[in-house]
Scaffold this active site. Structure first.
Site: not given
Ligand code: BG6
Length: 511
Positions: A202-203, A207, A241, A260, A265, A363
């Site tokens: 979970d990136h 952060k 976004e 998504d 997140h 989005k």
């Molecule tokens: C991803 C989603 O996990 O996170 C994308 O699948 C999204 O849809 C992205 O655009 C956003 O990541 P960040 O780090 O740019 O906020």
């Protein structure tokens, strides 16, 4: 839900975290290496780590995909991706050393010969570059392929390395599309890899600003006493976004914004914001606290009043006309996929009872911003005239996750002059002004942790399953109740989302 089984290796966790964190002999195999994530995030992150001296000299990168590429073609693709997306300057000598360890294995996921070749490649790299048998397999592939790849790794004896070397599986989101599919996936993966060698990405947890939530809350005295139902009116977690779905129609349509990003997140941000103080920061303790709070999360009874989904229609953004979701290439013109979602959640525990947590994402919204706003109650009594304070909002503490990373505190202050007029002002902390160090990219941090075997920033299977358990009723409700409400691209989402908060006597922040 199953109980919490140890997913850490105690020996590994005994490492002193203050020692320089440099990966030992190892390599990374990426499945789905021709995809967007790999080119934009993983390859640059590998280079940036190498450039910072955090990878071993023999580090090796193996790409696995269908393309008919030789090692040199693969290296060229990595080179272009690094030139375009790396965070740190390009240095020829760093690149050369890394490129020597790049290999490409051509094949499909059901191709036994390809996995035999992969095994041969890994054995060769062990001999030539001293990778010591330590390899992580990164599954940057659509979820339907996870089980096949994982089973192939087992079948070809790739899931266990020689001697005391390690083998790890890294799984990209989405981890399933509901609770049942996530449980099934967890069964398949755990059947092959021990729990402490499974790394779910979970990136957001990588952060810098997200890690700072814990520092802000638990390294200071001034915030925590207010961090509860006696002072907090509500919490808003926003991930907005400005981009549309770009070239990701195949992935996104049928998934939608809630699956998504809310399932992963945003619920992780909620858990870090609302959890109790962990007695230590080892992975097991952290996950216990996160799970406790996720287990206390509840949906309000009337989902029609407390959830909203939207879909962007054509509009203007940054001075340009942009297409609506249904006109995007590859999207079913009758799609009912949500590109915006807002959900109210409650946390049934002593700290948070009665304090709503509003989560929203979308989005093609007004701008790109992720923030957590803790909005405080109004003073219980005001000695000022109401006319003096009419421009005074509620106090708030806003954790600005991105792009303008920092923390803002909003409070009332007297407007200079002869009258007593009180208006909102802000006090700001900005990373850029307070620190000279630049933040590593989330994937840089997560890849390094993976190679070091540090599981702290990777959600456990219980968290993933619990998050689906929270979201599933919402998705089921939406599936049987009409369509998402259209909103014009470049705005802040459907009107129904404003109405949802207005009914509670509140309004969304305009970040
Ligand atoms: C991803 C989603 O996990 O996170 C994308 O699948 C999204 O849809 C992205 O655009 C956003 O990541 P960040 O780090 O740019 O906020």
């Amino acid at each position: 839900m199953s109980g919490i089984e140890p997913e850490t290796n105690p020996l590994r966790d005994a490492q002193d975290r203050r020692l320089p964190r440099i990966a030992g002999p190892s390599g990374l195999v990426i499945f789905g290496v021709t995809g967007d994530l790999s080119r934009k995030k993983l390859m640059p992150a590998v280079y940036d780590l190498s450039n910072r001296g955090l990878l071993p000299p023999g580090f090796s990168l193996v790409g696995f995909a269908r393309r008919d590429w030789a090692d040199e073609d693969f290296a060229r693709v990595v080179h272009d991706s690094v030139k375009q997306h790396a965070r740190t300057p390009f240095r020829e000598e760093v690149w050369r050393q890394l490129a020597e360890g790049m290999r490409f294995v051509q094949g499909t996921f059901d191709d036994d010969d390809a996995f035999t070749r992969l095994r041969g490649t890994i054995e060769e790299l062990d001999k030539e570059r001293g990778t010591g048998g330590n390899f992580a397999f990164y599954l940057s592939v659509p979820p339907k392929f996870f089980p096949t790849v994982v089973r192939q790794l087992k079948k070809h004896q790739l899931s266990e390395g020689p001697g005391d070397s390690w083998r790890r599986a890294v799984i990209e989101k989405p981890f399933g599309h509901d609770l049942a599919s996530a449980q099934e996936l967890n069964r398949v993966v755990h059947d092959v890899f021990p729990a402490h060698e499974v790394f779910r990405i979970d990136h957001y947890l990588g952060k810098e600003t997200v890690q700072n939530i814990l520092a802000l809350r638990f390294a200071n005295t001034m915030f925590e006493p207010l961090w509860n139902r006696s002072y907090v009116d509500h919490v808003q977690i926003t991930m907005a976004e400005d981009i549309g779905i770009g070239g990701r129609a195949g992935y996104y349509d049928g998934i939608g914004s809630a699956r998504d990003v809310i399932q992963n997140h945003l619920l992780q941000l909620l858990a870090l914001t609302a959890m109790e103080e962990p007695s230590s920061f080892d992975a097991d303790t952290l996950v216990t606290e996160k799970l406790k709070v996720l287990n206390a999360v509840n949906l309000p009874a009337d989902l029609g009043r407390h959830t909203v989904r939207g879909q962007y229609a054509a509009g203007w953004q940054g001075g340009e006309k942009v297409a609506g979701y249904l006109e995007e290439e590859g999207i079913d013109p009758a799609s009912v996929t949500d590109t915006y979602a807002a959900i109210k959640l409650e946390i049934d525990n002593r700290r948070w009872a009665g304090v709503p947590f509003y989560l929203r994402t979308g989005k093609r919204l007004g701008r790109r911003v992720t923030e957590i706003a803790v909005v405080f109650q109004r003073a219980p009594y005001s000695p000022f005239n109401t006319t003096d304070t009419q421009e005074l909002g509620r106090n708030a503490l806003v954790i600005r996750v991105q792009p303008d990373e920092g923390i803002t505190v909003r409070f009332g202050s007297k407007v200079p002059g002869t009258q007593m007029e009180i208006r909102d002002v802000t006090m700001d902390f900005a990373y850029g002004e307070s620190f000279t160090e630049s933040s590593p990219e989330a994937y840089e941090r997560l890849l390094l942790d993976l190679l070091l075997g540090d599981t702290n920033l990777f959600p456990r299977h219980q968290e993933v399953e619990r998050s689906w358990e929270i979201l599933d009723p919402v998705e089921e409700y939406w599936a049987s109740h009409g369509k998402p409400e259209p909103y014009t691209a470049g705005t802040w989402g459907p009107k129904a989302a404003d109405d949802m908060l207005a009914r509670d006597g509140r309004s969304w922040r305009r970040p």
